[in-house]
Scaffold this active site. Structure first.
Site, PDB file in Angstrom:
ATOM      1  N   LYS A   1       0.908  14.496   1.708  1.00 21.36           N
ATOM      2  CA  LYS A   1      -0.400  14.868   1.168  1.00 21.36           C
ATOM      3  C   LYS A   1      -0.525  16.387   0.970  1.00 21.36           C
ATOM      4  CE  LYS A   1      -2.836  10.845   3.203  1.00 21.36           C
ATOM      5  NZ  LYS A   1      -3.661  10.263   2.120  1.00 21.36           N
TER       6      LYS A   1
ATOM      7  N   HIS B   1       0.791  -1.235   0.000  1.00 19.53           N
ATOM      8  CA  HIS B   1       0.000   0.000   0.000  1.00 19.53           C
ATOM      9  C   HIS B   1       0.817   1.275   0.000  1.00 19.53           C
ATOM     10  CE1 HIS B   1      -4.226  -1.249   0.497  1.00 19.53           C
ATOM     11  NE2 HIS B   1      -3.687  -2.355   0.980  1.00 19.53           N
TER      12      HIS B   1
ATOM     13  N   THR C   1      -8.317   7.024  -2.238  1.00 24.49           N
ATOM     14  CA  THR C   1      -9.687   6.566  -2.498  1.00 24.49           C
ATOM     15  C   THR C   1     -10.662   7.699  -2.199  1.00 24.49           C
ATOM     16  OG1 THR C   1      -9.736   5.627  -0.256  1.00 24.49           O
ATOM     17  CG2 THR C   1      -9.286   4.114  -2.096  1.00 24.49           C
TER      18      THR C   1
ATOM     19  N   LYS D   1      -8.462  14.114   4.648  1.00 25.49           N
ATOM     20  CA  LYS D   1      -7.636  12.910   4.605  1.00 25.49           C
ATOM     21  C   LYS D   1      -6.699  12.990   5.794  1.00 25.49           C
ATOM     22  CE  LYS D   1      -6.318  14.126   0.384  1.00 25.49           C
ATOM     23  NZ  LYS D   1      -6.334  12.930  -0.409  1.00 25.49           N
ATOM     24  N   ARG D   2      -5.978  11.897   6.102  1.00 31.26           N
ATOM     25  CA  ARG D   2      -5.002  11.986   7.181  1.00 31.26           C
ATOM     26  C   ARG D   2      -4.033  13.149   6.924  1.00 31.26           C
ATOM     27  NH1 ARG D   2      -4.850   7.876  11.110  1.00 31.26           N
ATOM     28  NH2 ARG D   2      -3.172   9.143  11.971  1.00 31.26           N
TER      29      ARG D   2
ATOM     30  N   LYS E   1     -14.374   8.898  -4.071  1.00 28.70           N
ATOM     31  CA  LYS E   1     -15.660   9.226  -3.429  1.00 28.70           C
ATOM     32  C   LYS E   1     -16.144  10.594  -3.904  1.00 28.70           C
ATOM     33  CE  LYS E   1     -13.791   6.983   0.650  1.00 28.70           C
ATOM     34  NZ  LYS E   1     -13.100   7.295   1.924  1.00 28.70           N
TER      35      LYS E   1
HETATM   36  C1  LIG Z   1     -11.800   7.491   2.107  1.00 27.85           C
HETATM   37  C2  LIG Z   1     -11.284   7.813   3.449  1.00 27.85           C
HETATM   38  C3  LIG Z   1      -9.917   7.977   3.653  1.00 27.85           C
HETATM   39  C4  LIG Z   1      -8.912   7.917   2.532  1.00 27.85           C
HETATM   40  O1  LIG Z   1      -8.764   9.193   1.972  1.00 27.85           O
HETATM   41  P1  LIG Z   1      -7.533   9.572   1.007  1.00 27.85           P
HETATM   42  O2  LIG Z   1      -7.898  10.909   0.497  1.00 27.85           O
HETATM   43  O3  LIG Z   1      -7.519   8.532  -0.074  1.00 27.85           O
HETATM   44  O4  LIG Z   1      -6.314   9.557   1.843  1.00 27.85           O
HETATM   45  C5  LIG Z   1      -9.468   8.278   4.923  1.00 27.85           C
HETATM   46  N1  LIG Z   1     -10.324   8.397   5.957  1.00 27.85           N
HETATM   47  C6  LIG Z   1     -11.654   8.257   5.796  1.00 27.85           C
HETATM   48  C7  LIG Z   1     -12.552   8.425   6.972  1.00 27.85           C
HETATM   49  C8  LIG Z   1     -12.184   7.956   4.549  1.00 27.85           C
HETATM   50  O5  LIG Z   1     -13.511   7.797   4.407  1.00 27.85           O
END
Ligand SMILES: *Cc1c(COP(=O)(O)O)cnc(C)c1O
Length: 842
Positions: free
Chosen positions: A576, A379, A678, A570-571, A682
């Site tokens: 990032k 990953h 991901t 995101k984290r 979304k």
């Molecule tokens: C989808 C999701 C992530 C992943 O987000 P990225 O932008 O791909 O890092 C992290 N936390 C939550 C709660 C999510 O729903």
């Protein structure tokens, strides 16, 4: 009544048990309402004075769970009777979020549940908020595991998830004085109606002790792992319903418990408190999720967790195998273990151990099985995320496993030496054991050597893996490497979280898209219809109002739904580049102060995410975002032109509100660093347009929507590598008046008036020629892309077209597609239909 039973009845015949021969439960409103009332009034013992929405939530969950359990049994029986091939998805994280809405959607009980509760004077909207998120994961990796389970059940693939039942999930984040505060997440405090304890399948897991060798009468070598400190693994099952197909798969989570005899010896010796301490040590294994995303911190308890999951899950699979098989001749054909990242890779050695020491297979047979059943998903390319454990720690905690790893490595290195005679440098590089002052076990290498399939999670990521991090292995075994681009489930991430859009899409093209997302492409032709665009816009506005209400409640900042909603959640991680985002915000603020606001697009910038508690720089970035937000939002000259908010406690249920209400999705990582992403998918599904770099799955998103419908900027992964050598951020800043002004504002302490020097390390990181994330390199191109986005937003009709096209072309990013590819290339299973619900006479 006589002692021997009922006087009028014959001896009971236990071979004629028919307890579970029941008619199927009703799926109509009345049946749901009746069950809901019985659970509320009788099982939970509440009455109409009860003010808490927890009990109505629980009563509805129990009514729905009954329907799940029926289908769970018929699914399980179909798998048993067909003796089908199965896959076990091993993951230290499952970021499930809430179950209620998803269960109603997948069982097709949403309308009935609404109606049933409405008639009883209960608002489903309200009680939904009572469910805590199951936050058993950090971010993308854990959420991916959850989406995979939904898709496997929806595709009728016999896949079972195995994970840990952490007592405390991901911490809850709140913000005080601009800083992140972590609160424990005791998500199980009020019970969990979605789980079923299965004490009958408890397993005993060994730790510590020593290895004894001996020969039996026939001269056969026997290995015994003795004087161990054992811990019990108790399984809890969570039902995973497929989308309207009567399949219900299983997520099995292990809880650690002390063995019964834990206290006896010490208790009798008077060491009561020591005995209780040992009990605590045992139960600590599943006490808390490690809150690190994309980094390892090398703690012994973490290795314990990894081994606990691997050992318990493999034991469970072998126990079940024995129920219907005599030997292991077909085991490799009928079982597959998919390792979600390097975390569970100790499974390779543990399967060897169980097959040899407990099932008495020889090395070669055990290895043939292991290396044909293990498959590994990587990953991340960040080296700090790949676990390496000190040999010394392994020796103490898992001595038998270390022996096996040494043997695997010896045989592997012999193979390498044959392939590249005399290449000692390569042997050193590729060895599972890293030599040095403190020898280490490289767990990713163990996973690669033991697996028949190794995959990355987006095209670029897999390419970079085989060219870089795993190049030596790729040269040896190119056929083992493959790509599986991530996805998200369209059930949770569109149908459930965006009811407005679900209805519009379904009214336009029918509802096939929910189970077959590529069908959603049919809405693209409607992008030319003014009427359709009007409806699309109205739904987006409603979703933006919902998001604005959440921002008002959680941040006390007013977002005007007419503004461009620009979102990065995101984290928090340097790669990032939330920092790049905030630099752009400061640049916009400078423009407003300078009066450079002709043709201005009002913008609301939302940033959210958790920082690992030990990640000092990430926490400082949160503080900077909050300080900038305070200044901007309180400047009367700014008004609606710019608003900034940091949304606390970003989690799955928050994203279910955020994604539908977003216009512009920020995916701005340094190219080559984000494996896939991901969140990007979304947002796209919900009609947000992306501003992003050519990184991870952004590349594939842009392939789908085209450059015209994507705000592309920044260096490519190759350019990042070549330009790093002569990277000179100070020259970049000096040559860019806008950037200079941004840095001036930061450096004069404008955002930290009462905290001098507070952001010095951030400033230094931007100006550092060795900045690994090369933030300054992309500043100009980011600002220009943001300007293009702002201008595009002014043409609302054109923006709506882009929004519709983004949704319409998101078909490739469903985890249904991802799971079909895993199954086609790696698992090779047949779908299995559940038995009919109406059980014929047995
Ligand atoms: C989808 C999701 C992530 C992943 O987000 P990225 O932008 O791909 O890092 C992290 N936390 C939550 C709660 C999510 O729903």
């Amino acid at each position: 009544m006589s002692e021997k039973g009922h006087p009028k009845l014959k001896q009971c015949d236990p071979t004629n048990r028919r307890i579970t021969e029941l008619p199927p439960l009703g799926m109509e409103t009345k049946a749901i309402a009746d069950d809901f009332r019985r659970y509320f009034a009788h099982t939970l013992g509440r009455d109409d004075h009860c003010k808490s929405s927890h009990y109505p939530y629980k009563a509805l969950a129990l009514a729905l769970r009954d329907r799940l359990i029926e289908r769970w049994k018929t699914t399980r029986r179909a798998y048993e009777e067909s003796d089908c091939k199965r896959t076990f998805y091993l993951s230290l994280e499952f970021l499930m979020g809430r179950a209620l809405s998803n269960t109603m959607l997948n069982l097709d009980l949403t309308q009935q549940s609404y109606k049933a509760l409405y008639d009883l004077g209960v608002s489903l909207e309200e009680i939904r908020e009572s469910e805590p998120d199951a936050g058993l994961g950090n971010g993308g990796l854990g959420r991916l595991a959850a989406c995979f389970l939904d898709s496997c059940a929806s595709l009728r693939l016999p896949v079972r998830g195995y994970g840990l039942r952490y007592e405390y999930g991901m911490f809850r984040q709140h913000i005080a004085n601009g800083q992140q505060i972590e609160d424990p997440d005791h998500w199980l405090r009020d019970g969990n109606p979605w789980e079923l304890e299965r004490p009958e399948y408890v397993q005993r897991i060994k730790f510590g002790g020593r290895v004894e060798q001996g020969r039996d009468a026939s001269g056969r070598l026997h290995i015994r792992w003795v004087d161990t400190h054992d811990v019990l693994a108790v399984p809890y099952d969570i039902p995973i319903p497929g989308y309207r197909n009567n399949t219900v798969n299983t997520l099995r989570l292990w809880k650690a418990a002390a063995t019964d005899e834990f206290d006896l010896e010490e208790f009798h010796a008077g060491g009561y408190t020591e005995a209780v301490k040992k009990k605590n040590d045992a139960e600590n294994i599943t006490m808390v999720l490690y809150p690190n995303d994309a980094s390892e911190n090398g703690k012994e308890l973490r290795l314990r967790q990894q081994y606990f999951l691997a050992s318990a899950s493999i034991k469970d699979v072998i126990r079940e195998w024995h129920e219907s098989h005599q030997d292991f001749s077909e085991f490799a054909e009928k079982n597959c273990f998919q390792l979600n990242d390097t975390h569970p890779s100790i499974s390779v050695a543990e399967l060897m151990r169980q097959l040899m020491d407990e099932q008495h297979l020889g090395w070669d047979d055990a290895w043939a099985i292991t290396s044909h059943t293990m498959a590994y998903t990587n990953h991340t390319l960040l080296p700090e995320a790949l676990e390496r454990w000190p040999v010394r720690l392994f020796q103490q905690l898992l001595p038998r496993l270390l022996e096996i790893i040494y043997e695997i490595n010896a045989r592997f290195l012999a193979q390498v030496a044959q392939h590249w005679p005399g290449d000692t440098d390569r042997l050193r590089r590729i060895s599972i054991i890293e030599e040095g002052h403190e020898p280490m076990v490289r767990m990713a290498y163990l996973a690669i050597v033991g697996s028949f399939s190794i995959n990355g999670v987006a095209a670029l990521h897999t390419q970079l893996l085989t060219a870089g991090l795993f190049h030596d292995f790729y040269e040896l075994w190119p056929e083992r490497f493959n790509n599986k681009t991530n996805g998200v489930t369209p059930r949770r991430w569109l149908a459930a979280c965006n009811p407005g859009l679900r209805e519009l899409i379904t009214k336009s093209i029918g509802d096939d898209w929910i189970a077959n997302l590529p069908e959603i492409s049919q809405i693209e032709k409607l992008a030319d219809s003014r009427v359709f665009r009007r409806k699309w816009r109205d739904i987006k506005q409603t979703n933006k109002q919902r998001l604005a209400a959440m921002v008002k409640a959680d941040c006390d900042v007013e977002f005007n739904p007419e503004s461009l909603f620009d979102v990065q959640v995101k984290r928090i991680h340097e790669y990032k580049r939330q920092l790049l985002n905030i630099l752009h915000v400061i640049h916009l603020y400078n423009r407003i102060r300078a009066g450079d606001t002709a043709n201005w697009t009002n913008r609301c910038v939302l940033i959210g995410g958790k920082a690992a508690p030990g990640y000092v720089m990430a926490k400082l970035i949160i503080k900077l975002i909050n300080n900038v937000a305070r200044v901007v939002n309180n400047d009367p000259d700014v008004g609606d032109k710019l608003k900034v908010a940091f949304i606390p406690n970003y989690r799955v249920s928050a994203m279910e509100v955020i994604a539908p209400g977003t216009d512009l999705s920020e995916q701005i990582s340094t190219a080559g660093k984000e494996a896939s992403g991901t969140g990007n998918m979304k947002f796209m599904m919900n009609g947000a347009v992306t501003i992003g770099t050519l990184d991870g799955a952004n590349i594939e998103i842009m392939e789908e929507v085209g450059k015209k419908n994507f705000f592309l900027f920044g260096l490519t992964a190759t350019e990042v590598d070549t330009q790093r050598i002569h990277y000179d951020p100070n020259r970049i800043i000096d040559n860019d008046a806008d950037f200079r002004q941004v840095m001036q504002l930061l450096e004069c302490g404008y955002f930290n008036q009462f905290e001098p020097g507070r952001f010095d390390t951030i400033i230094e990181s931007i100006r550092n020629p060795y900045d690994p994330w090369m933030t300054a390199a992309d500043f100009r191109s980011y600002v220009e892309a943001q300007q293009r986005a702002a201008e595009a937003y002014q043409d609302q009709e054109q923006w709506l077209r882009m929004s519709i096209i983004n949704s319409a072309r998101s078909g490739r990013f469903s985890t249904d597609r991802t799971m079909q590819e895993y199954n086609r290339d790696i698992w090779r299973m047949q779908p299995v239909a559940p038995l009919p619900l109406t059980l014929a006479d047995p």
